[in-house]
Design a protein around this motif. Sequence first.
Motif, PDB file in Angstrom:
ATOM      1  N   ALA A   1      52.090 -35.184 -46.646  1.00  0.00           N
ATOM      2  CA  ALA A   1      51.530 -34.839 -47.952  1.00  0.00           C
ATOM      3  C   ALA A   1      50.072 -34.408 -47.831  1.00  0.00           C
ATOM      4  N   LEU A   2      49.317 -35.019 -46.916  1.00  0.00           N
ATOM      5  CA  LEU A   2      47.911 -34.654 -46.758  1.00  0.00           C
ATOM      6  C   LEU A   2      47.770 -33.256 -46.171  1.00  0.00           C
ATOM      7  N   VAL A   3      48.652 -32.907 -45.236  1.00  0.00           N
ATOM      8  CA  VAL A   3      48.661 -31.540 -44.701  1.00  0.00           C
ATOM      9  C   VAL A   3      49.011 -30.561 -45.821  1.00  0.00           C
ATOM     10  N   ALA A   4      49.982 -30.934 -46.647  1.00  0.00           N
ATOM     11  CA  ALA A   4      50.394 -30.060 -47.747  1.00  0.00           C
ATOM     12  C   ALA A   4      49.274 -29.871 -48.761  1.00  0.00           C
ATOM     13  N   LEU A   5      48.575 -30.943 -49.084  1.00  0.00           N
ATOM     14  CA  LEU A   5      47.514 -30.864 -50.085  1.00  0.00           C
ATOM     15  C   LEU A   5      46.283 -30.138 -49.567  1.00  0.00           C
ATOM     16  N   SER A   6      45.991 -30.306 -48.279  1.00  0.00           N
ATOM     17  CA  SER A   6      44.798 -29.678 -47.699  1.00  0.00           C
ATOM     18  C   SER A   6      45.042 -28.230 -47.312  1.00  0.00           C
ATOM     19  N   GLY A   7      46.276 -27.907 -46.922  1.00  0.00           N
ATOM     20  CA  GLY A   7      46.573 -26.582 -46.407  1.00  0.00           C
ATOM     21  C   GLY A   7      46.116 -26.390 -44.974  1.00  0.00           C
ATOM     22  N   LEU A   8      45.604 -27.439 -44.335  1.00  0.00           N
ATOM     23  CA  LEU A   8      45.095 -27.340 -42.969  1.00  0.00           C
ATOM     24  C   LEU A   8      46.223 -27.459 -41.951  1.00  0.00           C
ATOM     25  N   PRO A   9      46.084 -26.826 -40.788  1.00  0.00           N
ATOM     26  CA  PRO A   9      47.008 -27.123 -39.687  1.00  0.00           C
ATOM     27  C   PRO A   9      46.933 -28.598 -39.333  1.00  0.00           C
ATOM     28  N   LEU A  10      48.027 -29.141 -38.843  1.00  0.00           N
ATOM     29  CA  LEU A  10      48.131 -30.571 -38.581  1.00  0.00           C
ATOM     30  C   LEU A  10      47.048 -31.062 -37.620  1.00  0.00           C
ATOM     31  N   ALA A  11      46.829 -30.346 -36.525  1.00  0.00           N
ATOM     32  CA  ALA A  11      45.837 -30.792 -35.542  1.00  0.00           C
ATOM     33  C   ALA A  11      44.439 -30.809 -36.144  1.00  0.00           C
ATOM     34  N   GLU A  12      44.101 -29.791 -36.929  1.00  0.00           N
ATOM     35  CA  GLU A  12      42.775 -29.726 -37.560  1.00  0.00           C
ATOM     36  C   GLU A  12      42.602 -30.863 -38.565  1.00  0.00           C
ATOM     37  N   GLU A  13      43.646 -31.131 -39.331  1.00  0.00           N
ATOM     38  CA  GLU A  13      43.568 -32.212 -40.331  1.00  0.00           C
ATOM     39  C   GLU A  13      43.389 -33.563 -39.644  1.00  0.00           C
ATOM     40  N   LEU A  14      44.121 -33.819 -38.555  1.00  0.00           N
ATOM     41  CA  LEU A  14      44.034 -35.111 -37.876  1.00  0.00           C
ATOM     42  C   LEU A  14      42.703 -35.315 -37.170  1.00  0.00           C
ATOM     43  N   ARG A  15      42.036 -34.235 -36.840  1.00  0.00           N
ATOM     44  CA  ARG A  15      40.743 -34.373 -36.173  1.00  0.00           C
ATOM     45  C   ARG A  15      39.608 -34.672 -37.156  1.00  0.00           C
ATOM     46  N   ASP A  16      39.888 -34.657 -38.436  1.00  0.00           N
ATOM     47  CA  ASP A  16      38.883 -34.907 -39.474  1.00  0.00           C
ATOM     48  C   ASP A  16      39.021 -36.345 -39.971  1.00  0.00           C
ATOM     49  N   ARG A  17      38.041 -37.179 -39.668  1.00  0.00           N
ATOM     50  CA  ARG A  17      38.123 -38.597 -40.016  1.00  0.00           C
ATOM     51  C   ARG A  17      38.270 -38.807 -41.512  1.00  0.00           C
ATOM     52  N   ARG A  18      37.743 -37.911 -42.346  1.00  0.00           N
ATOM     53  CA  ARG A  18      37.851 -38.091 -43.799  1.00  0.00           C
ATOM     54  C   ARG A  18      39.314 -38.075 -44.237  1.00  0.00           C
ATOM     55  N   TRP A  19      40.127 -37.197 -43.637  1.00  0.00           N
ATOM     56  CA  TRP A  19      41.559 -37.186 -43.946  1.00  0.00           C
ATOM     57  C   TRP A  19      42.256 -38.377 -43.299  1.00  0.00           C
TER      58      TRP A  19
END
Length: 338
Positions: free
Chosen positions: A198-216
């Motif tokens: 759901a966080l990837v869907a809401l952010s629109g970010l690629p999975l690796a980029e989203e996981l590298r961001d501590r805020r997410w």
Amino acid sequence: MLDLDTRIAVAGAGSIGCYVGGCLALAGRDVAFLARPANERSLRAHGLRVTDLEGRDRVLEGADLSVSADPARAFHDAGLILVTVKSGASEEMARLIAAYAPKDAVVLSLQNGVDNAERIRAVARRPALSGMVPFNVVRDQPADAPLHLHRATEGAVLVEEGVEGLADLLSVEGCAVAARADMKAVLWGKLLFNLNNALVALSGLPLAEELRDRRWRLILADQIAEALGAMNRAGIRPAAAAGPLKPDWLPAALRLPDWLFGLLARRMLAIDPAARSSMWDDLERRRPTEIDALQGAVLRLAVQVGTDAPRTAGVVRLVREAEQAQRGSPGLTPDVFR
């Protein structure tokens, strides 16, 4: 008992169904796809291309595929039926299985969520086993070219023990399969990771980029902590089904600084840069998501055991709003959760 000549029906020619079914067909297994009419026409006309994180690139011509929109034809003589539709379509597919599949066919759910096999059993009135697909599949459907399915992460498919020959039949190049006795624990363990969809869907970010961001990751850690609290009260002990870390360690690991998380979770971050999530794909295609089978399962369990899950409830609310807006991923930032 199943053998290598068993006819396999893939009930749902979506991303997982086409990837797994494509690997099976490329390995010489007898595979039939049940597809919606538009997908049937595309597969027949252009075929199927299967690639993966390890660099394989293989194509099945349309003439070499057995694909039909008719369940009677797709299920004919099937000894094994792989259910790969979205969780919300489980009962619908179970009714088709009850009506058209051979009575002795083995049914295996390869879907997100924790209760699909039970729901299929209740409607189809026949045994159904649970399975867990740990990897992410990226789908691309170019015009006048084969439907392209790319496995963008690693991991072996896990299937419930109980049918001799099942894992051997399904384990092929590009799609390793192993049998497990503790599938309930495996499914709940995978659910913890799927809360990130759901966080990837809401952010629109690629999975690796989203996981590298501590805020997410902090938002994911909060959801997992709420899920673990509810599971603990219910006596559910999730297995480390989709990663090297024990489930109880996940919230603390996700909250680490970015540099330290990167060192600890190298395997978790070994992801194709294009990988997103199936829920992101659903929003982009203006389709219902599986939020009810993922975060919804946590909320139902929390109510059952008398705990709160406010972070999880907030994620559900935002996904519902995005579904209703019908504008694809809303491209939110982590600040929305403040």
